[in-house]
Write an enzyme that holds these catalytic residues in place. Structure first.
Site, PDB file in Angstrom:
ATOM      1  CD  GLU A 170      -6.593   5.370  -2.046  1.00 31.87           C
ATOM      2  OE1 GLU A 170      -6.354   5.076  -3.232  1.00 31.87           O
ATOM      3  OE2 GLU A 170      -7.591   4.947  -1.443  1.00 31.87           O
ATOM      4  CD  GLU A 353     -11.074   6.458  -0.683  1.00 30.71           C
ATOM      5  OE1 GLU A 353     -10.995   5.365  -1.293  1.00 30.71           O
ATOM      6  OE2 GLU A 353     -10.566   7.513  -1.093  1.00 30.71           O
TER       7      GLU A 353
HETATM    8  O1  IFM Z   1     -12.256   4.979  -6.505  1.00 30.75           O
HETATM    9  C1  IFM Z   1     -11.139   4.805  -5.706  1.00 30.75           C
HETATM   10  C2  IFM Z   1     -10.718   6.116  -5.085  1.00 30.75           C
HETATM   11  O2  IFM Z   1     -10.428   7.059  -6.054  1.00 30.75           O
HETATM   12  C3  IFM Z   1      -9.500   5.928  -4.222  1.00 30.75           C
HETATM   13  N1  IFM Z   1      -9.628   4.829  -3.317  1.00 30.75           N
HETATM   14  C4  IFM Z   1     -10.129   3.589  -3.817  1.00 30.75           C
HETATM   15  C5  IFM Z   1     -11.400   3.812  -4.594  1.00 30.75           C
HETATM   16  C6  IFM Z   1     -11.937   2.472  -5.136  1.00 30.75           C
HETATM   17  O3  IFM Z   1     -11.009   1.897  -5.990  1.00 30.75           O
END
Ligand code: IFM
Length: 440
Positions: A170, A353
């Protein structure tokens, strides 16, 4: 009780399912000789993190990793998306290597392979060594070289056995969330710092990718997060604000990594703050990649706001929300799966994710999470039916864990963690997924 409404056979035979975690959020950074990170510093500063919680103990995955890998295998998952901590491997970020740290990741990867899991490595999931933060962290152009050196050390050890690798989780969070919005370490609210971080994180991605290719590694990609930007009203001003928000969040890194260009509308504002000579780095940032990972959770309502660039404000609409206060907007996942193809062409896409935080109690079914997953998987199926090269879907997260500035209270896990005893208890969603993913 609702359950998981799909089964493995509803997806193409080569489609993969997985779960994700990250190093600082679960390992227990006090263990095993890891160095201090800027998250330790951020959490130690009053007001930054709920109850000033940090990742010192996490879920104690450092010691309980075998039990956690068993859970992934027993759940029927194919991929384990995990990350390594830079400060565990190199406590000061440069120079000395912590042998215990490399040994840990070595054991972990072998443990995945022994259980038939595909190790999907992320090299950086936000735990910058404090010694590098002292030198300006992501604001300092030298970070690209420091990161490349770390990639070399880590991947010389485990790169031969990972199934896939991505340098940075990210990049928008590393750049914008942490240096412009100030919500994450190092907590800056400074446009010049943000412009530099937004550029250097791409440069570090490119340099680390070169290193990994040089080591003969394949299946290299990038993991970006996306937020569906909707105008708060139908006014021309709000629509323009939403477009710019989309540029900063969703188009900046795709443009750089896949086209070698930043979007012009964002450069209008960030250009004056960019480091000198940034144009010469674009070829390095735009490395050939083998796949793109999309992290997707929510949408955001955007309105025009007076004041300095980017002249926008963020709002929450009327859709049902998760424990994070994030609206549940599954259509956004479909939007980005089709949108991303405009940058990636035929490359495989993965949802790297997706998931939700919910105030789960260990003895009550997490029906809301199952419904969230059902809705998003339906959008994934829709995209596949339309011809999108989506090859896998990874759920955040295996375990309840450290949710950064929000501490341990936001529960994203398929498995409940009691943060006193550290006992793991599979939730109803885990058990339903286990049934859904079982091979006939
Ligand atoms: O927990 C985070 C993760 O570290 C990165 N993506 C989003 C998740 C939820 O906020």
């Amino acid at each position: 009780m609702s359950g998981i409404s799909f089964k493995r056979a509803d997806f193409p035979p080569d489609f993969l399912f997985g779960v994700a975690t990250s190093a600082y959020q679960i390992e227990g950074h006090a263990f095993g000789g890891a160095g201090r990170t800027h998250w330790d510093d951020f959490a130690a500063t009053p007001g930054n993190v709920v109850r000033a919680e940090d990742g010192a103990r996490g879920c104690d995955h450092y010691h309980r990793w075998a039990e956690d890998l068993d859970l992934i295998r027993d759940g029927g998952f194919d991929i384990y998306r995990f990350s390594a901590s830079w400060a565990r491997v190199m406590p000061d970020g440069r120079g000395a290597v912590n042998a215990q740290g490399l040994d840990f990741y070595d054991r972990l990867v072998d443990g995945m392979l022994a259980r038939g899991l595909r190790p999907a490595l992320t090299l950086y999931h936000w735990e910058l060594p404090s010694a590098l933060a002292d030198l300006g962290g992501w604001r300092n152009r030298d970070i690209a070289g420091w990161f490349a050196d770390y990639a070399q050390v880590l991947c010389e050890r485990i790169g031969d056995r990972v199934w896939s690798a991505a340098p940075i989780n990210e990049p928008w969070c590393v750049g914008w969330l942490s240096h412009f919005l100030g919500h994450h370490a190092p907590g800056l609210r400074d446009i010049r710092a943000a412009a530099r971080a937004m550029h250097h994180v791409g440069l570090a991605h490119g340099r680390a990718t070169e290193v990994m290719r040089g080591l003969g590694m394949g299946n290299l990609g990038a993991v970006c997060n996306f937020e569906y930007a909707l105008p708060l009203t139908d006014s021309a001003e709000d629509r323009a604000a939403a477009t710019l928000y989309d540029g900063i969040y969703n188009r900046w890194f795709l443009g750089a990594m896949f086209q070698g260009e930043y979007p012009a509308d964002v450069l209008d504002g960030l250009g004056p703050h960019m480091p000198r000579g940034w144009q010469d780095d674009m070829a390095t940032i735009c490395q050939p990649l083998d796949w793109l990972g999309l992290n997707y959770y929510t949408c955001k309502r955007i309105a025009h706001a007076d004041g300095p660039w980017p002249h926008l404000s963020e709002h929450v609409g009327n859709l049902p929300q998760t424990q994070m206060g994030w609206e549940i907007c599954p259509e956004g996942l479909h939007h980005f799966l089709t949108f991303a193809q405009g940058y990636t062409g035929d490359l495989p896409l993965y949802v790297t994710e997706n998931g939700m935080a919910n105030p789960d109690q260990p003895d009550q079914p997490d029906a809301a999470r199952m419904e969230y997953l059902n809705q998003h998987l339906a959008q994934a199926q829709r995209a596949i039916a339309e011809g999108v090269a989506l090859k896998g879907y990874v759920i955040w997260s295996l375990l309840d864990n450290y949710e950064w500035a929000l501490g341990y209270e936001k529960r994203f896990g398929l498995v409940h963690v009691d943060f006193d005893s550290l006992q793991r208890r599979p939730k109803a969603s885990y058990l339903a997924l286990k049934q859904a993913l079982a091979r006939a």
